[in-house]
Design a protein around this motif. Structure first.
Motif, PDB file in Angstrom:
ATOM      1  N   ARG A 138       0.844  -1.287   0.233  1.00  0.00           N
ATOM      2  CA  ARG A 138      -0.086  -0.122  -0.160  1.00  0.00           C
ATOM      3  C   ARG A 138       0.722   1.295  -0.048  1.00  0.00           C
ATOM      4  N   ALA A 139       0.313   2.378  -0.353  1.00  0.00           N
ATOM      5  CA  ALA A 139       1.151   3.658  -0.242  1.00  0.00           C
ATOM      6  C   ALA A 139       0.319   4.878   0.296  1.00  0.00           C
ATOM      7  N   VAL A 140       1.059   5.629   0.813  1.00  0.00           N
ATOM      8  CA  VAL A 140       0.378   6.992   1.157  1.00  0.00           C
ATOM      9  C   VAL A 140       1.328   7.991   0.549  1.00  0.00           C
ATOM     10  N   LEU A 141       0.951   8.731  -0.367  1.00  0.00           N
ATOM     11  CA  LEU A 141       1.666   9.803  -1.286  1.00  0.00           C
ATOM     12  C   LEU A 141       1.139  11.097  -1.251  1.00  0.00           C
ATOM     13  N   ASP A 142       2.175  12.035  -0.585  1.00  0.00           N
ATOM     14  CA  ASP A 142       1.750  13.529  -0.395  1.00  0.00           C
ATOM     15  C   ASP A 142       2.439  14.101  -1.529  1.00  0.00           C
ATOM     16  N   VAL A 143       3.406  13.378  -2.157  1.00  0.00           N
ATOM     17  CA  VAL A 143       4.135  13.796  -3.357  1.00  0.00           C
ATOM     18  C   VAL A 143       4.309  12.908  -4.455  1.00  0.00           C
ATOM     19  N   THR A 144       4.265  13.090  -5.782  1.00  0.00           N
ATOM     20  CA  THR A 144       4.328  12.411  -6.853  1.00  0.00           C
ATOM     21  C   THR A 144       5.505  12.868  -7.710  1.00  0.00           C
ATOM     22  N   ASP A 145       5.304  11.895  -9.113  1.00  0.00           N
ATOM     23  CA  ASP A 145       6.267  12.418 -10.116  1.00  0.00           C
ATOM     24  C   ASP A 145       5.398  12.020 -11.443  1.00  0.00           C
ATOM     25  N   PRO A 146       4.851  12.804 -12.233  1.00  0.00           N
ATOM     26  CA  PRO A 146       4.912  14.367 -11.909  1.00  0.00           C
ATOM     27  C   PRO A 146       4.134  14.826 -10.841  1.00  0.00           C
ATOM     28  N   ASP A 147       4.252  16.131 -10.291  1.00  0.00           N
ATOM     29  CA  ASP A 147       3.286  16.508  -8.827  1.00  0.00           C
ATOM     30  C   ASP A 147       2.771  17.987  -9.619  1.00  0.00           C
ATOM     31  N   PRO A 148       1.535  18.239  -9.783  1.00  0.00           N
ATOM     32  CA  PRO A 148       0.422  17.240  -9.424  1.00  0.00           C
ATOM     33  C   PRO A 148       0.339  16.148 -10.588  1.00  0.00           C
ATOM     34  N   LEU A 149      -0.273  15.132 -10.304  1.00  0.00           N
ATOM     35  CA  LEU A 149      -0.620  14.058 -11.300  1.00  0.00           C
ATOM     36  C   LEU A 149      -1.330  14.364 -12.340  1.00  0.00           C
ATOM     37  N   PRO A 150      -1.280  14.129 -13.650  1.00  0.00           N
ATOM     38  CA  PRO A 150      -2.325  14.323 -14.708  1.00  0.00           C
ATOM     39  C   PRO A 150      -3.436  13.598 -14.274  1.00  0.00           C
ATOM     40  N   PRO A 151      -4.616  13.845 -14.958  1.00  0.00           N
ATOM     41  CA  PRO A 151      -5.787  13.015 -14.660  1.00  0.00           C
ATOM     42  C   PRO A 151      -5.712  11.569 -15.003  1.00  0.00           C
ATOM     43  N   ALA A 152      -5.237  11.464 -16.142  1.00  0.00           N
ATOM     44  CA  ALA A 152      -4.902   9.908 -16.573  1.00  0.00           C
ATOM     45  C   ALA A 152      -3.966   9.125 -16.055  1.00  0.00           C
ATOM     46  N   HIS A 153      -3.108   9.424 -15.060  1.00  0.00           N
ATOM     47  CA  HIS A 153      -2.139   8.719 -14.696  1.00  0.00           C
ATOM     48  C   HIS A 153      -2.726   7.679 -13.823  1.00  0.00           C
ATOM     49  N   PRO A 154      -2.096   6.293 -13.970  1.00  0.00           N
ATOM     50  CA  PRO A 154      -2.580   5.030 -13.559  1.00  0.00           C
ATOM     51  C   PRO A 154      -2.702   5.231 -11.949  1.00  0.00           C
ATOM     52  N   LEU A 155      -1.915   5.910 -11.249  1.00  0.00           N
ATOM     53  CA  LEU A 155      -2.102   5.874  -9.624  1.00  0.00           C
ATOM     54  C   LEU A 155      -3.631   6.132  -9.458  1.00  0.00           C
ATOM     55  N   TRP A 156      -4.324   7.065 -10.152  1.00  0.00           N
ATOM     56  CA  TRP A 156      -5.638   7.511  -9.469  1.00  0.00           C
ATOM     57  C   TRP A 156      -6.548   6.135  -9.489  1.00  0.00           C
ATOM     58  N   ASP A 157      -6.184   4.951 -10.309  1.00  0.00           N
ATOM     59  CA  ASP A 157      -6.944   3.951 -10.269  1.00  0.00           C
ATOM     60  C   ASP A 157      -6.516   2.881  -9.418  1.00  0.00           C
ATOM     61  N   CYS A 158      -5.539   3.090  -8.541  1.00  0.00           N
ATOM     62  CA  CYS A 158      -5.118   2.056  -7.444  1.00  0.00           C
ATOM     63  C   CYS A 158      -6.010   2.300  -6.304  1.00  0.00           C
ATOM     64  N   ASP A 159      -6.578   1.282  -5.837  1.00  0.00           N
ATOM     65  CA  ASP A 159      -7.488   1.535  -4.714  1.00  0.00           C
ATOM     66  C   ASP A 159      -6.440   1.339  -3.501  1.00  0.00           C
ATOM     67  N   ASN A 160      -5.373   0.977  -3.569  1.00  0.00           N
ATOM     68  CA  ASN A 160      -4.494   0.772  -2.220  1.00  0.00           C
ATOM     69  C   ASN A 160      -3.518   1.758  -1.963  1.00  0.00           C
ATOM     70  N   VAL A 161      -3.817   3.054  -2.682  1.00  0.00           N
ATOM     71  CA  VAL A 161      -2.759   4.012  -2.586  1.00  0.00           C
ATOM     72  C   VAL A 161      -3.938   5.337  -2.141  1.00  0.00           C
ATOM     73  N   LEU A 162      -3.381   6.083  -1.144  1.00  0.00           N
ATOM     74  CA  LEU A 162      -3.816   7.474  -0.718  1.00  0.00           C
ATOM     75  C   LEU A 162      -2.947   8.499  -1.228  1.00  0.00           C
ATOM     76  N   ILE A 163      -3.418   9.423  -2.056  1.00  0.00           N
ATOM     77  CA  ILE A 163      -2.943  10.468  -2.496  1.00  0.00           C
ATOM     78  C   ILE A 163      -3.256  11.752  -1.995  1.00  0.00           C
ATOM     79  N   THR A 164      -2.569  12.637  -1.556  1.00  0.00           N
ATOM     80  CA  THR A 164      -3.045  13.803  -0.957  1.00  0.00           C
ATOM     81  C   THR A 164      -2.298  14.773  -1.629  1.00  0.00           C
ATOM     82  N   PRO A 165      -2.867  16.259  -1.869  1.00  0.00           N
ATOM     83  CA  PRO A 165      -2.371  17.312  -2.610  1.00  0.00           C
ATOM     84  C   PRO A 165      -1.135  18.182  -2.032  1.00  0.00           C
ATOM     85  N   HIS A 166       0.005  17.445  -1.584  1.00  0.00           N
ATOM     86  CA  HIS A 166       1.034  18.031  -1.307  1.00  0.00           C
ATOM     87  C   HIS A 166       0.579  19.079  -0.145  1.00  0.00           C
TER      88      HIS A 166
END
Length: 342
Positions: free
Chosen positions: A272-300
């Motif tokens: 699982r993952a908790v990401l307050d930062v990503t690469d790129p940051d912010p993530l583009p809308p179509a990035h596959p991370l958005w489709d992963c249920d086991n990750v929490l992405i917060t907006p920096h």
């Protein structure tokens, strides 16, 4: 402002940051406190050193109070600021605006990185504890089921008692996280090639290799700065060493982690993952991370926001006061340490 000391004189000063940063960080009260320890004068906030207003502000400034959006202080800018002797930054990293020309001229530099580290560490500890109880996943399941949870059937691997937390880098934030974790029944490991065994012992952690950190930890929290040597440091090989259902927490920089490898590990459901930062940051809308249920992405948001910005202003006022009184900075930035700083 808390801790502000009297000064013998008020050195001429100017503000250099974006208008938005100035409005967010420097409240009217903060500006009054700053004006009590330095002479701000009538000049506006500067975000373009080429303008006549900027040149007028720089002409007699001994102290430059900087923030997000400050342009680079190159040789040309310094030529227009003959009296400048100190830079006090109201945010963390000074890499974006303090240039070699500043160091070569002997300008003293201070940063509010220590103040900004506090909310990041608090966010990190909260996420470590929440992930141990699987709070977010269980809240989601409860919302979907809308039925009582059989808490006695909770799997034995859920909870924070005796869990192992791995800290990647004894940075300002990493050290604060270690400090905040002390009251809990956790085992804390550290990997930092620049921290000695004696330093690790003083922090109350066990030093381990990078491989061991990922293999032995239930949670790995990333706190290393983004440098040429740390880009992609958290590789697919390291992610593959993590225990099943282990958690990667990243509040440092997205590019420290191999993002493609992370997506693969998350899609396989291994971690699982908790990401307050990503690469790129912010993530583009179509990035596959958005489709992963086991990750929490917060907006920096882990860094200073809202009322936490007052802490940055308080530290800057205190640093200007110390410098004006001849006491030197409590939070100096040293040129020789830049290779290890974000």
């Amino acid at each position: 402002m808390p801790g502000t000391r009297p000064v013998r004189r008020r050195p001429p000063a100017a503000l250099a940051m974006s208008p938005e940063a100035a409005a967010a960080v420097l409240s009217p009260g903060a500006l009054d406190a700053l004006d009590a320890v330095c002479a701000l004068g009538p000049h506006p906030v500067v975000d373009d050193f080429a303008t006549p207003a900027a040149r007028a502000a720089l002409a007699d400034a001994e102290v430059l109070v900087t923030g997000w959006g400050c342009p680079p202080l190159d040789a040309g800018v310094l030529a227009a600021a003959p009296a400048l002797r100190a830079v006090v930054h109201t945010a963390g990293s000074v890499r974006g605006h303090v240039t070699d020309a500043c160091w070569e001229r002997g300008i003293e530099v201070s940063s509010a990185a220590a103040a900004n580290a506090l909310p990041v560490a608090e966010y990190t500890v909260a996420m470590i504890l929440l992930s141990g109880k699987r709070v977010l996943e269980r809240a989601r399941d409860l919302r979907a089921a809308r039925a009582p949870d059989d808490w006695l059937a909770t799997p034995p691997d859920v909870g924070n008692y005796g869990r192992t937390v791995g800290i990647l880098s004894a940075s300002l934030i990493g050290r604060r996280v270690i400090e905040l974790l002390r009251p809990y029944d956790l085992r804390v490991l550290l990997h930092d090639p620049y921290a000695s065994d004696a330093e690790a012992a003083a922090l109350g952690v066990r030093p381990v290799t990078l491989d061991a950190l990922f293999a032995e930890s239930d949670v790995v929290s990333v706190h290393t700065p983004l440098l040429p040597t740390t880009t992609g440091l958290v590789s697919g090989e390291l992610l593959a060493r993590m225990r099943p259902d282990a958690v990667l927490v990243n509040t440092a920089r997205g590019a420290v982690v191999d993002q493609e490898a992370l997506v693969g590990a998350l899609r396989r459901g291994r971690i699982r993952a908790v990401l307050d930062v990503t690469d790129p940051d912010p993530l583009p809308p179509a990035h596959p991370l958005w489709d992963c249920d086991n990750v929490l992405i917060t907006p920096h948001l882990a860094g200073s926001q809202g009322n936490e910005l007052r802490r940055l202003a308080d530290l800057a006022v205190e640093e200007v006061a110390r410098w004006a009184a001849g006491d030197g900075f409590a939070h100096p930035v040293r040129r020789e340490r830049l290779a290890f700083l974000a």
